[in-house]
Design a protein around this motif. Structure first.
Motif, PDB file in Angstrom:
ATOM      1  N   LYS A   1      43.658  80.871  44.367  1.00 22.65           N
ATOM      2  CA  LYS A   1      44.340  82.149  44.108  1.00 22.65           C
ATOM      3  C   LYS A   1      43.736  83.216  45.026  1.00 22.65           C
ATOM      4  N   VAL A   2      44.591  83.847  45.819  1.00 15.87           N
ATOM      5  CA  VAL A   2      44.145  84.868  46.775  1.00 15.87           C
ATOM      6  C   VAL A   2      44.563  86.237  46.253  1.00 15.87           C
ATOM      7  N   LYS A   3      43.580  87.080  45.989  1.00 14.15           N
ATOM      8  CA  LYS A   3      43.880  88.378  45.397  1.00 14.15           C
ATOM      9  C   LYS A   3      44.086  89.447  46.463  1.00 14.15           C
ATOM     10  N   LYS A   4      44.836  90.476  46.066  1.00 19.07           N
ATOM     11  CA  LYS A   4      45.093  91.592  46.978  1.00 19.07           C
ATOM     12  C   LYS A   4      43.917  92.543  46.969  1.00 19.07           C
ATOM     13  N   ALA A   5      43.574  93.088  48.140  1.00 21.32           N
ATOM     14  CA  ALA A   5      42.445  94.012  48.272  1.00 21.32           C
ATOM     15  C   ALA A   5      42.883  95.209  49.111  1.00 21.32           C
ATOM     16  N   ALA A   6      42.114  96.282  48.994  1.00 19.59           N
ATOM     17  CA  ALA A   6      42.434  97.472  49.793  1.00 19.59           C
ATOM     18  C   ALA A   6      42.143  97.219  51.268  1.00 19.59           C
ATOM     19  N   SER A   7      41.124  96.376  51.532  1.00 20.49           N
ATOM     20  CA  SER A   7      40.778  96.073  52.921  1.00 20.49           C
ATOM     21  C   SER A   7      40.060  94.728  52.967  1.00 20.49           C
ATOM     22  N   ILE A   8      39.937  94.175  54.163  1.00 17.26           N
ATOM     23  CA  ILE A   8      39.241  92.908  54.374  1.00 17.26           C
ATOM     24  C   ILE A   8      37.828  93.217  54.870  1.00 17.26           C
ATOM     25  N   PRO A   9      36.779  92.585  54.304  1.00 20.22           N
ATOM     26  CA  PRO A   9      35.420  92.826  54.828  1.00 20.22           C
ATOM     27  C   PRO A   9      35.364  92.602  56.336  1.00 20.22           C
ATOM     28  N   ALA A  10      34.619  93.473  57.022  1.00 21.83           N
ATOM     29  CA  ALA A  10      34.611  93.439  58.485  1.00 21.83           C
ATOM     30  C   ALA A  10      33.775  92.300  59.046  1.00 21.83           C
ATOM     31  N   LYS A  11      32.813  91.785  58.249  1.00 18.61           N
ATOM     32  CA  LYS A  11      31.940  90.720  58.742  1.00 18.61           C
ATOM     33  C   LYS A  11      32.054  89.482  57.855  1.00 18.61           C
ATOM     34  N   ALA A  12      31.815  88.308  58.473  1.00 14.37           N
ATOM     35  CA  ALA A  12      31.903  87.062  57.709  1.00 14.37           C
ATOM     36  C   ALA A  12      30.777  86.958  56.690  1.00 14.37           C
ATOM     37  N   ASP A  13      29.599  87.547  57.001  1.00 18.74           N
ATOM     38  CA  ASP A  13      28.478  87.477  56.068  1.00 18.74           C
ATOM     39  C   ASP A  13      28.359  88.728  55.209  1.00 18.74           C
ATOM     40  N   ASP A  14      29.447  89.515  55.118  1.00 18.81           N
ATOM     41  CA  ASP A  14      29.450  90.689  54.235  1.00 18.81           C
ATOM     42  C   ASP A  14      29.257  90.216  52.794  1.00 18.81           C
ATOM     43  N   PRO A  15      28.289  90.781  52.052  1.00 18.04           N
ATOM     44  CA  PRO A  15      28.052  90.359  50.662  1.00 18.04           C
ATOM     45  C   PRO A  15      29.293  90.493  49.773  1.00 18.04           C
TER      46      PRO A  15
ATOM     47  N   VAL B   1      39.442  85.311  64.458  1.00 18.62           N
ATOM     48  CA  VAL B   1      38.356  84.848  63.590  1.00 18.62           C
ATOM     49  C   VAL B   1      37.141  85.764  63.704  1.00 18.62           C
ATOM     50  N   ILE B   2      36.390  85.832  62.624  1.00 21.33           N
ATOM     51  CA  ILE B   2      35.039  86.385  62.639  1.00 21.33           C
ATOM     52  C   ILE B   2      34.155  85.298  62.028  1.00 21.33           C
ATOM     53  N   THR B   3      32.938  85.141  62.543  1.00 26.59           N
ATOM     54  CA  THR B   3      32.105  84.010  62.127  1.00 26.59           C
ATOM     55  C   THR B   3      30.666  84.451  61.871  1.00 26.59           C
ATOM     56  N   SER B   4      29.931  83.588  61.165  1.00 27.04           N
ATOM     57  CA  SER B   4      28.493  83.787  61.007  1.00 27.04           C
ATOM     58  C   SER B   4      27.842  82.436  60.761  1.00 27.04           C
ATOM     59  N   TYR B   5      26.536  82.355  61.076  1.00 31.12           N
ATOM     60  CA  TYR B   5      25.734  81.178  60.722  1.00 31.12           C
ATOM     61  C   TYR B   5      24.364  81.688  60.288  1.00 31.12           C
ATOM     62  N   ASN B   6      24.046  81.540  59.021  1.00 34.40           N
ATOM     63  CA  ASN B   6      22.775  82.007  58.487  1.00 34.40           C
ATOM     64  C   ASN B   6      22.183  80.945  57.556  1.00 34.40           C
ATOM     65  N   ASP B   7      20.906  80.622  57.760  1.00 32.35           N
ATOM     66  CA  ASP B   7      20.185  79.707  56.858  1.00 32.35           C
ATOM     67  C   ASP B   7      20.960  78.425  56.575  1.00 32.35           C
ATOM     68  N   GLY B   8      21.548  77.832  57.608  1.00 31.22           N
ATOM     69  CA  GLY B   8      22.236  76.551  57.434  1.00 31.22           C
ATOM     70  C   GLY B   8      23.636  76.667  56.881  1.00 31.22           C
ATOM     71  N   LEU B   9      24.193  77.888  56.849  1.00 31.52           N
ATOM     72  CA  LEU B   9      25.530  78.075  56.271  1.00 31.52           C
ATOM     73  C   LEU B   9      26.476  78.701  57.291  1.00 31.52           C
ATOM     74  N   TYR B  10      27.551  77.967  57.594  1.00 28.39           N
ATOM     75  CA  TYR B  10      28.613  78.506  58.453  1.00 28.39           C
ATOM     76  C   TYR B  10      29.628  79.256  57.602  1.00 28.39           C
ATOM     77  N   ARG B  11      30.134  80.345  58.159  1.00 29.59           N
ATOM     78  CA  ARG B  11      31.297  81.010  57.581  1.00 29.59           C
ATOM     79  C   ARG B  11      32.256  81.347  58.724  1.00 29.59           C
ATOM     80  N   VAL B  12      33.506  80.965  58.564  1.00 32.40           N
ATOM     81  CA  VAL B  12      34.548  81.313  59.529  1.00 32.40           C
ATOM     82  C   VAL B  12      35.692  81.951  58.750  1.00 32.40           C
ATOM     83  N   VAL B  13      36.033  83.189  59.131  1.00 28.43           N
ATOM     84  CA  VAL B  13      37.120  83.906  58.464  1.00 28.43           C
ATOM     85  C   VAL B  13      38.301  83.998  59.426  1.00 28.43           C
TER      86      VAL B  13
END
Length: 481
Positions: A248-262, A386-398
């Motif tokens: 389920k994908v919810k609607k938001a006011a905006s999309i986080p600018a970074k892949a590793d955004d908390p 795409v925006i991406t990150s790799y931290n502590d063994g974890l990939y994120r690709v948005v």
């Protein structure tokens, strides 16, 4: 006809000679071992077999008398119960399956025969350590365990977040006693812990170590309460899978600018178990990516779809190994029909779009159309970013794309409508690329429709109407008295 009957007779005789009800004696154990175990572990128990070049990790060599999973102190042989547990439960993530076809007497016979390959190792019986009752997990105990995780240098192999991405784990000399390269365990994936994922299992592993590997025993170097604290901390790292069919994908006011955004951490997710691609050559029998977590958000104009997975060592292709990569697959035609394209790269009549990302071009994504694994074409369009990150063994690709691209051939993502998707992921360190990698089944994503304004307006109006009506009726009744 005589020849056929003779063939059948010989087959029956041979089968009867090979298989007969087993007792607990070694001759029966040898028959069972040769029939069911020797193909991997070797007829002499030395792991020289048909599968030793294809299995990761390699089958156990019993001739050294070294057993990885034990309940006994380091240097002692395993108990019969330890070996029986491996036979019964198997080793998750390896080619060793659980064997429930054998009776208890048959397993006992197999264990007795396995021990004959290293008789000196079993001269004295091993005695299990006392495990006792685990302490109750608390914030203070977890904090103490975390401190010990660093102090005892667990991070050097298992990494800060426990994903098995520590620096030592990728040195050339990180091998087992047989000279084979091995990898530290990913503590965040309990389904990959072959010696068990319960806190008692972790405590046992810390206490007695894993013989034949760099995982040493901490029985003498850490006090009992410290080993429990460490076990409780490691248990707290474990990721709990949330399985399902639709995201389920919810609607938001905006999309986080970074892949590793908390902010992404609070977004609803779904886990996709991954398996090796076994349909076409080159097949992948031992994929390292066993789980992909997906999340999504959308705005009035844009869809963002995040994929997240553990990878112990990132590869961008600069070391000669393939670059890590991942793709999402969508049907070219999204319909309400039950039938979907073939789940791996579609076919000629049912093509799929691929959003293909590689670590060698971290900020780029290639849009492709596939009509089968041998018919893939790059598309000139650039609708997906795409925006991406790799931290502590974890990939994120948005991945981000407009809900409507304007392209006449593009699929639309409409709130309230289910869109099929599947994923393929590739770990370059494991030599995965092309079509050799980990794949998922088909799943769905659905943009959650906005709540209509009437849902908020109608209930108060109805309540007000009832209130006014009630007051009017009351006054009317009073005036008639």
């Amino acid at each position: 006809m005589k020849r056929i009957l003779l063939t059948i007779l010989l087959t029956v005789v041979l089968c009867s000679a090979w298989y007969s009800p087993a007792g607990a004696d070694d001759s029966q154990g040898k028959k069972l071992y040769n029939g069911w175990c020797a193909q991997c572990h070797g007829y002499d128990g030395d792991a020289k077999s048909y599968t030793d070049k294809f299995s990761v990790p390699k089958p156990r060599d019993f001739t050294m008398g070294t057993y990885k999973f034990r309940s006994t102190p380091s240097g002692d042989p395993p108990t019969d119960a330890d070996i029986t547990k491996v036979v019964r439960d198997g080793n998750p993530g390896t080619s060793m399956p659980p064997w429930d076809r054998f009776t208890d007497d048959e397993v006992k016979a197999i264990v007795a025969h396995v021990k004959t390959f290293a008789p000196d190792a079993f001269k004295d019986a091993g005695k299990p350590i006392t495990i006792g009752t685990p302490p109750k997990a608390s914030a203070d105990l977890i904090a103490k365990g975390k401190e010990l995780f660093n102090k005892a240098k667990c991070v050097e192999c298992h990494g800060t977040a426990g994903r098995g991405n520590g620096e030592k784990g990728w040195q050339d000399n990180f091998k087992n006693d047989w000279g084979d390269s091995i990898m530290p365990a990913d503590y965040t994936h309990p389904w990959e812990l072959r010696n068990g994922s319960a806190v008692e299992d972790i405590y046992r592993t810390i206490s007695v170590g894993l013989s034949g590997t760099p995982m040493t025993s901490y029985m003498d170097s850490l006090k009992d309460e410290d080993r429990w604290a460490l076990a409780v901390f490691i248990k707290s790292l474990q990721q709990q899978r949330k399985l399902g069919v639709a995201l389920k994908v919810k609607k938001a006011a905006s999309i986080p600018a970074k892949a590793d955004d908390p902010a992404w951490d609070s977004v609803e997710f779904m886990d996709l178990p991954m398996g090796g691609q076994l349909m076409f050559e080159p097949r992948d029998f031992t994929p390292l990516i066993t789980n992909v977590r997906v999340r999504g958000l959308y705005t009035d104009k844009e869809l963002a779809f995040m994929v997240e997975w553990s990878d112990k060592k990132p590869n961008n292709g600069s070391d000669g190994k393939p670059a890590d990569s991942i793709w999402i697959q969508f049907p070219v035609k999204v319909t309400e029909a039950v039938e979907k394209p073939y789940f791996f790269m579609g076919d000629k009549k049912h093509p799929v779009f691929l959003w293909n990302w590689k670590a060698s071009a971290a900020g780029d994504v290639v849009e492709q159309i596939a009509k089968g694994n041998e018919n893939v074409e790059d598309l000139p369009k650039k609708d997906v970013t795409v925006i991406t990150s790799y931290n502590d063994g974890l990939y994120r690709v948005v991945y981000k794309r407009a809900l409507k691209t304007g392209g006449k051939d593009d699929f639309e993502v409409i709130p309230g409508k289910f869109v099929p998707f599947s994923i393929a992921a590739f770990d370059g360190q494991n030599g995965e690329s092309g079509i050799k990698g980990a794949v998922s089944a088909w799943y769905y994503l659905m943009l959650e429709p906005s709540t209509p304004l009437k849902v908020y307006v109608l209930p108060p109006l109805v309540a007000l109407f009832v209130l006014v009506g009630g007051v009017s009726l009351s006054r009317s009744l009073k005036s008639k008295k």
